[in-house]
Design an enzyme around this catalytic site. Structure first.
Site, PDB file in Angstrom:
ATOM      1  N   THR A 153       0.916  -1.437  -0.024  1.00  0.00           N
ATOM      2  CA  THR A 153      -0.132   0.147  -0.043  1.00  0.00           C
ATOM      3  C   THR A 153       0.799   1.181  -0.080  1.00  0.00           C
ATOM      4  O   THR A 153       2.203   1.259   0.680  1.00  0.00           O
ATOM      5  CB  THR A 153      -0.949   0.171   1.423  1.00  0.00           C
ATOM      6  N   ARG A 181     -12.769  -8.182  -1.871  1.00  0.00           N
ATOM      7  CA  ARG A 181     -11.810  -8.109  -0.675  1.00  0.00           C
ATOM      8  C   ARG A 181     -11.584  -6.994  -0.126  1.00  0.00           C
ATOM      9  O   ARG A 181     -11.062  -5.869  -1.087  1.00  0.00           O
ATOM     10  CB  ARG A 181     -10.658  -9.121  -1.034  1.00  0.00           C
ATOM     11  N   VAL A 182     -11.280  -6.605   1.004  1.00  0.00           N
ATOM     12  CA  VAL A 182     -11.171  -5.185   1.777  1.00  0.00           C
ATOM     13  C   VAL A 182     -10.198  -5.401   2.674  1.00  0.00           C
ATOM     14  O   VAL A 182     -10.461  -6.092   3.690  1.00  0.00           O
ATOM     15  CB  VAL A 182     -12.370  -4.451   2.383  1.00  0.00           C
ATOM     16  N   GLY A 205       1.321  -3.531   4.194  1.00  0.00           N
ATOM     17  CA  GLY A 205       1.918  -4.914   4.419  1.00  0.00           C
ATOM     18  C   GLY A 205       0.804  -5.868   4.349  1.00  0.00           C
ATOM     19  O   GLY A 205      -0.037  -5.682   3.588  1.00  0.00           O
TER      20      GLY A 205
END
Length: 300
Positions: A153, A181-182, A205
């Site tokens: 990210t 997916r979150v 991560g």
């Protein structure tokens, strides 16, 4: 004074990719610096730097985001400002150029997070940049043999001359993940948080591990505890030490993470237990970019 720190993701960076990560972080840093040096706000600086990282396919955000198991790009982003605790976030959004700009536009809306078609509809209503979802896929990604294990990210934290903190995150998620997916990136208290009185933090991560441990909230608790110990800047003398407990927490459940933090006095810090973690930072006091791909290189 102003201060700015950003990261390009906690992950493994091959030696031949290090220069691209350094250059991308420096370009993003310059975009944020231009805003802050010109008297702009921390929120605008976070967006400006984040948009540069989203444009660069070196990073797993915006153009070049990871492909889910259906071969589609679903992105998440979050922005928070530390004065009034406004939050704006989007999850599994498709077909927008800059998810971080959509999240920023959400800051003063009643809901703090919109997902999927609702998020894209909001972006369209605000006349933000839309695109064909396929336009976010690089030619290299269309070659299945080149698929990687993306899980990183991007994150930006800024302090402006008005004393306001802001943080932003953006991600393309995980390669091959289930549609919808979150992870931690759009969830305040998990992947990011900002409080003018305490500081601001952004993580990267293993999203599920970061979310399970609510790592951003744990960092804020640590900042609060240290602030209570001393009323002076000395309480923040070892900013990296604030991050270590949270990294130990996520490592204990088998996860990897990296984080950047900024205090109300403009002192920055970063740490990671991933192999690499590209980070760049700058303040108005030295006005010189510092960029590294791993923490141990900082002392050289």
């Amino acid at each position: 004074m102003w201060s700015l720190i950003l990261h390009g993701g906690a992950k493994e960076i091959d030696p031949e990719e290090e220069e691209a990560h350094r250059n991308g972080c420096i370009k993003a840093l310059e975009a944020g610096r231009a805003v802050l040096a010109g008297g702009g706000t921390a929120v605008d600086a976070v967006e400006a730097a984040g948009r540069v990282l989203e444009t660069d396919p070196t990073f797993n955000a915006g153009y070049g985001s990871a492909l889910n198991s259906d071969g589609e790009v679903e992105m998440c982003a979050g922005v928070m400002e530390g004065r009034d605790f406004n939050v704006g976030a989007v999850a599994v959004i498709k077909g927008v150029r800059h998810p971080i700009s959509v999240a920023k536009a959400m800051l003063h809306e009643e809901p703090i997070l919109l997902a999927s078609d609702g998020a894209r509809r909001f972006a369209a209503d605000k006349q933000l940049e839309l695109c064909d979802p396929a336009d976010l896929v690089t030619p290299q990604q269309r070659d299945l043999a080149s698929k990687s294990e993306a899980k990183d990210t991007i994150g930006v934290v800024a302090l402006d001359q008005y004393g306001d903190l802001a943080v932003g995150t953006s991600t393309g998620g995980l390669d091959g993940s289930a549609p919808g997916r979150v992870g931690d990136s759009p969830q305040p208290g998990c992947g990011y948080y900002a409080d003018n009185q305490l500081g601001a933090v952004a993580f990267s991560g293993d999203g599920e591990h970061i979310a399970r441990k609510a790592l951003a909230a744990r960092v804020m608790q640590e900042l609060s505890a240290r602030r209570a110990l001393s009323s002076g800047q000395a309480a923040m003398a070892g900013v990296e030490e604030v991050l270590e407990p949270s990294l130990m927490e996520v490592e204990a459940i088998g996860g990897e993470a990296g984080a950047i933090v900024l205090t109300p006095t403009g002192k920055s810090g970063w740490a990671h237990n991933s192999r690499e973690f590209a980070v760049a930072f700058m303040t108005s006091e030295d006005n010189h970019p510092h960029v590294f791909v791993r923490k141990r290189d900082e002392g050289r």
